[in-house]
Design a protein around this motif. Structure first.
Motif, PDB file in Angstrom:
ATOM      1  N   ARG A 324     -19.698  20.801 -42.282  1.00  0.00           N
ATOM      2  CA  ARG A 324     -18.270  20.965 -42.542  1.00  0.00           C
ATOM      3  C   ARG A 324     -17.777  22.331 -42.023  1.00  0.00           C
ATOM      4  O   ARG A 324     -16.746  22.440 -41.382  1.00  0.00           O
ATOM      5  CB  ARG A 324     -18.020  20.855 -44.053  1.00  0.00           C
ATOM      6  CG  ARG A 324     -16.556  20.609 -44.374  1.00  0.00           C
ATOM      7  CD  ARG A 324     -16.326  20.383 -45.865  1.00  0.00           C
ATOM      8  NE  ARG A 324     -17.181  19.347 -46.423  1.00  0.00           N
ATOM      9  CZ  ARG A 324     -17.735  19.401 -47.642  1.00  0.00           C
ATOM     10  NH1 ARG A 324     -17.535  20.433 -48.423  1.00  0.00           N
ATOM     11  NH2 ARG A 324     -18.484  18.415 -48.083  1.00  0.00           N
ATOM     12  N   LEU A 325     -18.584  23.361 -42.263  1.00  0.00           N
ATOM     13  CA  LEU A 325     -18.195  24.724 -41.868  1.00  0.00           C
ATOM     14  C   LEU A 325     -18.053  24.857 -40.344  1.00  0.00           C
ATOM     15  O   LEU A 325     -17.187  25.571 -39.848  1.00  0.00           O
ATOM     16  CB  LEU A 325     -19.267  25.704 -42.373  1.00  0.00           C
ATOM     17  CG  LEU A 325     -18.983  27.183 -42.227  1.00  0.00           C
ATOM     18  CD1 LEU A 325     -17.908  27.613 -43.223  1.00  0.00           C
ATOM     19  CD2 LEU A 325     -20.250  28.008 -42.488  1.00  0.00           C
ATOM     20  N   LEU A 326     -18.924  24.156 -39.620  1.00  0.00           N
ATOM     21  CA  LEU A 326     -18.948  24.331 -38.156  1.00  0.00           C
ATOM     22  C   LEU A 326     -17.999  23.374 -37.429  1.00  0.00           C
ATOM     23  O   LEU A 326     -17.909  23.417 -36.203  1.00  0.00           O
ATOM     24  CB  LEU A 326     -20.372  24.124 -37.623  1.00  0.00           C
ATOM     25  CG  LEU A 326     -21.428  25.095 -38.144  1.00  0.00           C
ATOM     26  CD1 LEU A 326     -22.745  24.889 -37.438  1.00  0.00           C
ATOM     27  CD2 LEU A 326     -20.980  26.550 -37.992  1.00  0.00           C
ATOM     28  N   LYS A 327     -17.294  22.552 -38.191  1.00  0.00           N
ATOM     29  CA  LYS A 327     -16.414  21.555 -37.576  1.00  0.00           C
ATOM     30  C   LYS A 327     -15.491  22.213 -36.537  1.00  0.00           C
ATOM     31  O   LYS A 327     -14.878  23.229 -36.818  1.00  0.00           O
ATOM     32  CB  LYS A 327     -15.582  20.882 -38.675  1.00  0.00           C
ATOM     33  CG  LYS A 327     -15.070  19.528 -38.289  1.00  0.00           C
ATOM     34  CD  LYS A 327     -14.511  18.823 -39.531  1.00  0.00           C
ATOM     35  CE  LYS A 327     -14.002  17.443 -39.267  1.00  0.00           C
ATOM     36  NZ  LYS A 327     -13.237  17.144 -38.170  1.00  0.00           N
ATOM     37  N   GLY A 328     -15.458  21.632 -35.378  1.00  0.00           N
ATOM     38  CA  GLY A 328     -14.551  22.136 -34.346  1.00  0.00           C
ATOM     39  C   GLY A 328     -15.123  23.270 -33.511  1.00  0.00           C
ATOM     40  O   GLY A 328     -14.491  23.715 -32.558  1.00  0.00           O
ATOM     41  N   ILE A 329     -16.304  23.772 -33.845  1.00  0.00           N
ATOM     42  CA  ILE A 329     -16.898  24.856 -33.038  1.00  0.00           C
ATOM     43  C   ILE A 329     -18.031  24.268 -32.189  1.00  0.00           C
ATOM     44  O   ILE A 329     -18.953  23.661 -32.748  1.00  0.00           O
ATOM     45  CB  ILE A 329     -17.488  25.980 -33.934  1.00  0.00           C
ATOM     46  CG1 ILE A 329     -16.419  26.528 -34.878  1.00  0.00           C
ATOM     47  CG2 ILE A 329     -18.080  27.104 -33.081  1.00  0.00           C
ATOM     48  CD1 ILE A 329     -16.938  27.587 -35.854  1.00  0.00           C
TER      49      ILE A 329
END
Ligand code: SAH
Ligand code: SF4
Length: 411
Positions: A324-329
């Motif tokens: 969830r934290l890394l979403k989009g990276i």
């Protein structure tokens, strides 16, 4: 069996190392930018109209052909070489110890002369050969000011920052010892193509926090990636940071190398404990700096390092929060089995748990290789590098070696 070459032994030393000893009274040329080198030449009377030409000759001899003695610079007149020898040095640091692991990993303990009123310092550099590539793990500081709770380096006080020349010397010395420079006698000074080199990749993952020694690390990496010198592509250089947010922006703007973040926890409360710099730059600001890192794409991803600590950060709920934290990276996740050290408060996660964690993250679409511990028999693994500021006593070293043998791992 691991091999240790005792370089204190006179005959081994002489046979291995016929180089001139470093002379601290001479000015070092390695680590100067082109314009600093031109100014240094001006200071000793090299005429203005010759300076540019001399700088490119020196640059080629030092960084392309890897010479460490002015007398090997065959296209420079004897008179000019004498002048250079009187004022400057390009000598390598002393090698205190060289160890070769059964898996081919090599570790060098190098000694750098005192700076100012200080003492000589010792630094470790590790070479990890892999199929089709070889990675050199370079140190940026002696010790570290940060105190990550699972890291052995974090238990040492910072002794000092390494200079630009000392950071580059680690690369030059490794290439010397691996026979990775062209043969000066026969070669026409041609650069060894990137694919054929033993040191094809650099990671700033040795001792210290590179972004707390920003200026020296910056210049060293710009020199290492200079196309007319060492010519190591910025795509093959990775800088790892515990999360010094303002300097992450500067790294993107001013250096442009690949970025790795020592993440290790996905909640501020736990990260405050494991990586205390998180109190200053919490996850939200860190993640924003990652999203803003220039040039990110699927081909140019940020690596997130995540040390697997049993019962601390290794649950499937953590894996879920990580995704969830890394979403989009654009990211890849490097799972590092914890390497224990005497007195450390943690244990490495069970292998089964590491695999479950990796599978979850993989299924969410992220590459999540488990970093196979390398060079365990020579204590070259992540977080084990130590400096002379706190060298292991023999008994501690034996205790650590037996922990390594009994420890978890892919091997
Ligand atoms: N200071 C920088 C560069 C060091 S990189 C940084 O923290 O990013 C070394 C990597 O090894 C970091 O990700 C660090 O968190 C990790 N590490 C430190 N101690 C370790 C240990 N005992 N076991 C496994 N990994 C460790
Ligand atoms: Fe320093 Fe990195 Fe170790 Fe943290 S993990 S103490 S920043 S070397």
């Amino acid at each position: 069996m691991a091999l240790t070459l005792d370089l204190k032994d006179e005959s081994t030393r002489a046979a291995l190392d016929a180089r001139a000893a470093p002379r601290p009274e001479l000015r070092e040329l390695i680590g100067l930018s082109r314009s600093e080198m031109a100014n240094a030449l001006a200071d000793v009377g090299v005429p203005a109209k010759q300076q540019r030409m001399r700088v490119s000759q020196l640059w080629n001899w030092i960084y392309v052909r890897g010479v460490s003695d002015f007398d090997d610079m065959l296209n420079i007149s004897k008179e000019m070489r004498e002048l250079l020898k009187r004022h400057f040095t390009i000598a390598r640091p002393e090698i205190v110890e060289e160890q070769i692991s059964t898996d081919g990993t090599r570790k060098w303990l190098m000694r750098f002369p005192p700076r100012g009123a200080g003492r000589p310092v010792e630094v470790e550099t590790v070479y990890i050969p892999e199929e089709g590539r070889g990675t050199l793990c370079v140190s940026s500081q002696v010790g570290c000011t940060l105190t990550c709770s699972f890291c052995h380096t974090g238990t040492q006080k910072l002794v000092r920052n390494l200079t630009t020349g000392e950071i580059l010397a680690q690369i030059l010395l490794a290439r010397d010892r691996l026979g990775d420079f062209p043969d000066t006698e026969t070669a026409e000074g041609a650069m060894v193509p990137a694919d054929g080199r033993k040191v094809s990749n650099i990671v700033m993952m040795g001792m210290g926090e590179p972004l707390y020694n920003f200026e020296n690390v910056k210049l060293a990496l710009l020199i290492a990636s200079d196309g007319d010198g060492l010519s190591i592509s910025k795509r093959r250089i990775t800088l790892s940071t515990s999360g010094v947010v303002p300097e992450i922006y500067r790294t993107g703007d001013e250096i442009g190398v690949m970025l790795a973040i020592s993440l290790h926890a996905v909640r501020d409360e736990l990260r405050d404990e494991l990586v205390p710099i998180n109190k200053k730059y919490p996850l939200e600001t860190l993640m924003q700096a990652c999203r803003d890192y220039p040039g990110l794409s699927n081909a140019k991803r940020i690596t997130f390092e995540y040390v697997m600590l049993k019962g601390v950060n290794d649950s499937l709920a953590d894996a879920k929060d990580l995704v969830r934290l890394l979403k989009g990276i654009p990211a890849k996740i490097n799972l590092i089995p914890f390497n224990p050290w005497p007195g450390s408060a943690y244990e490495c996660s069970d292998w089964e748990q590491i695999e479950k964690f990796a599978d979850f993250v993989n299924q969410a679409g992220y590459a999540s290789p488990i970093r196979t511990p390398r060079g365990r028999d020579i204590l070259a693994a992540c977080g084990q590098l130590k400096s002379e500021s706190e060298r292991l006593k023999k008994s501690e070293r034996m205790a650590l070696e037996s922990m390594m043998i009994a420890g978890h791992g892919a091997d």
